[in-house]
Design a protein around this motif. Structure first.
Motif, short mmCIF file in Angstrom:
data_model
loop_
_atom_site.label_atom_id
_atom_site.label_comp_id
_atom_site.label_asym_id
_atom_site.label_seq_id
_atom_site.Cartn_x
_atom_site.Cartn_y
_atom_site.Cartn_z
N MET A 22 52.83 65.91 26.40
CA MET A 22 52.58 64.65 25.38
C MET A 22 51.15 64.35 26.14
O MET A 22 50.51 64.38 27.57
CB MET A 22 53.10 63.76 25.97
N SER A 23 50.47 64.23 25.19
CA SER A 23 48.81 63.18 25.87
C SER A 23 48.71 61.88 25.67
O SER A 23 48.85 61.35 24.84
CB SER A 23 47.69 64.23 24.64
N PHE A 24 47.65 61.69 26.44
CA PHE A 24 48.05 60.08 26.29
C PHE A 24 46.71 59.78 26.82
O PHE A 24 46.11 60.40 27.90
CB PHE A 24 49.11 59.87 26.92
N SER A 25 46.06 58.54 26.87
CA SER A 25 45.26 57.55 27.42
C SER A 25 45.51 56.62 28.41
O SER A 25 46.06 54.96 27.84
CB SER A 25 43.91 57.48 26.73
N LEU A 26 44.68 55.88 29.05
CA LEU A 26 45.39 54.95 29.89
C LEU A 26 43.70 53.75 29.77
O LEU A 26 43.28 54.40 30.56
CB LEU A 26 45.51 54.75 31.03
N ASP A 27 43.43 53.03 29.52
CA ASP A 27 42.01 51.84 28.83
C ASP A 27 42.08 51.02 30.90
O ASP A 27 43.34 50.13 30.96
CB ASP A 27 41.87 52.42 27.98
N PHE A 38 44.27 46.23 30.99
CA PHE A 38 44.64 47.61 30.52
C PHE A 38 45.40 48.03 29.48
O PHE A 38 46.29 46.72 29.33
CB PHE A 38 45.32 47.63 32.37
N SER A 39 45.30 48.86 28.78
CA SER A 39 46.22 49.15 28.02
C SER A 39 46.84 50.42 27.71
O SER A 39 45.42 51.63 28.42
CB SER A 39 45.55 48.39 26.89
N LEU A 40 47.81 50.91 27.46
CA LEU A 40 48.38 53.09 27.18
C LEU A 40 47.57 52.96 25.45
O LEU A 40 47.76 53.98 25.64
CB LEU A 40 49.49 52.43 27.51
N PHE A 41 48.04 52.09 25.09
CA PHE A 41 47.61 52.80 23.27
C PHE A 41 47.07 52.23 22.93
O PHE A 41 46.32 52.79 20.94
CB PHE A 41 48.98 51.64 22.84
N GLU A 42 45.78 50.69 22.63
CA GLU A 42 45.01 50.02 21.91
C GLU A 42 43.81 50.25 23.73
O GLU A 42 43.88 50.48 23.92
CB GLU A 42 45.06 49.55 21.50
N ASN A 43 42.62 50.05 22.81
CA ASN A 43 41.68 49.35 23.73
C ASN A 43 41.57 48.23 23.94
O ASN A 43 42.40 47.17 23.60
CB ASN A 43 40.43 49.73 22.28
N VAL A 44 41.06 48.30 24.92
CA VAL A 44 41.73 47.56 26.22
C VAL A 44 40.50 45.88 25.55
O VAL A 44 39.44 46.14 25.03
CB VAL A 44 41.06 47.48 27.37
N ASP A 45 40.19 44.29 26.20
CA ASP A 45 39.55 43.84 26.03
C ASP A 45 38.80 43.20 26.41
O ASP A 45 38.94 43.53 27.26
CB ASP A 45 39.76 42.52 26.20
N THR A 46 37.04 43.27 26.39
CA THR A 46 36.50 43.61 27.00
C THR A 46 36.22 42.03 27.77
O THR A 46 37.15 40.94 27.55
CB THR A 46 35.03 43.39 26.72
N MET A 49 33.30 37.05 28.95
CA MET A 49 31.95 36.31 28.48
C MET A 49 31.12 36.41 27.86
O MET A 49 29.94 36.03 27.37
CB MET A 49 31.56 36.84 30.48
N LYS A 50 31.48 37.29 26.60
CA LYS A 50 30.34 37.61 25.84
C LYS A 50 30.20 36.32 24.53
O LYS A 50 29.27 35.65 24.59
CB LYS A 50 30.61 38.54 25.36
N ALA A 51 31.08 36.19 24.47
CA ALA A 51 31.73 35.08 23.82
C ALA A 51 31.72 33.44 24.47
O ALA A 51 30.97 32.44 24.18
CB ALA A 51 33.33 34.28 23.19
N GLU A 64 24.51 37.53 32.73
CA GLU A 64 23.85 39.12 33.05
C GLU A 64 24.31 39.74 33.90
O GLU A 64 24.20 40.59 34.23
CB GLU A 64 22.31 39.49 32.27
N THR A 65 24.01 39.01 35.23
CA THR A 65 24.39 39.16 36.01
C THR A 65 26.32 39.87 36.33
O THR A 65 26.49 40.78 36.97
CB THR A 65 24.30 39.18 37.93
N GLU A 66 26.56 39.12 36.09
CA GLU A 66 28.16 38.81 35.63
C GLU A 66 28.71 39.93 35.16
O GLU A 66 29.72 40.81 35.28
CB GLU A 66 28.60 37.95 35.18
N MET A 67 27.77 40.34 33.97
CA MET A 67 28.32 41.22 32.86
C MET A 67 27.60 42.68 33.66
O MET A 67 28.61 43.34 33.75
CB MET A 67 27.60 41.28 31.59
N ASP A 68 27.16 42.59 34.69
CA ASP A 68 26.56 43.75 35.41
C ASP A 68 27.46 44.84 35.54
O ASP A 68 27.78 46.01 36.24
CB ASP A 68 25.33 44.29 36.11
N CYS A 69 28.68 43.66 35.98
CA CYS A 69 29.63 44.31 37.45
C CYS A 69 30.67 44.67 36.46
O CYS A 69 31.62 45.41 37.54
CB CYS A 69 30.01 43.04 38.26
N CYS A 70 30.98 44.17 35.39
CA CYS A 70 32.22 45.04 34.75
C CYS A 70 32.29 46.14 34.24
O CYS A 70 30.91 46.75 33.72
CB CYS A 70 32.37 43.79 33.27
N THR A 71 33.53 46.97 34.27
CA THR A 71 33.16 48.81 33.73
C THR A 71 34.47 48.71 33.24
O THR A 71 35.60 47.83 33.69
CB THR A 71 33.56 49.43 35.49
#
Length: 140
Positions: A22-27, A38-46, A49-51, A64-71
């Motif tokens: 079985m293949s899977f991805s964890l975001d 975190f999400s197992l089946f779909e993309n994570v919400d970013t 702060m953008k809104a 911008e400095t806070e956005m740079d620390c997000c990965t």
């Protein structure tokens, strides 16, 4: 005890085969050192702060400095494809064998609906005298 152990081991081996193929991805989305989503089946919400970005330059610089620390981290586990059977290279003899085997196997379990008695319409012969009593032969 032995049957229970065999059932448990067969279930464990079936699960191992299932999870190895079985293949899977964890975001995961981190803001700094904190796991935000975190999400197992779909993309994570970013980050939200953008809104919330405002028009003032002071807030934008801080955002911008806070956005740079997000990965965003994505862990992908690829399953095995070794168990996939390819029917492209099957020969005519193998195909004929499989077709004849399946046909004979299906017809093997095809039963008769009712029990046929071939002598149902015939009456037994008339009993003139009882031969076993005359000859004194009895089954014990």
């Amino acid at each position: 005890m032995k049957e229970t152990f065999q059932k448990i081991m067969s279930s464990v081996m079936a699960l191992i085969v299932l999870f190895s193929t079985m293949s899977f991805s964890l975001d995961m989305h981190f803001c700094g050192d904190h796991l935000v989503d975190f999400s197992l089946f779909e993309n994570v919400d970013t980050c939200t702060m953008k809104a919330k970005m405002s028009t003032s330059s002071k807030d934008c610089a801080m955002m911008e400095t806070e956005m740079d620390c997000c990965t965003d981290v994505e862990v992908i586990q690829q399953g095995q494809d070794d168990l996939k059977i390819s029917f492209d290279q099957i020969t005519f003899d193998q195909h004929a064998f499989v077709v004849s085997f399946v046909y004979s196997y299906i017809n093997l379990f095809e039963g008769i609906d009712e029990n046929i008695v071939p002598f149902k319409d015939y009456a037994p012969p008339p009993l003139i005298r009882d031969i076993q009593i005359l000859d004194q032969t009895f089954l014990i």
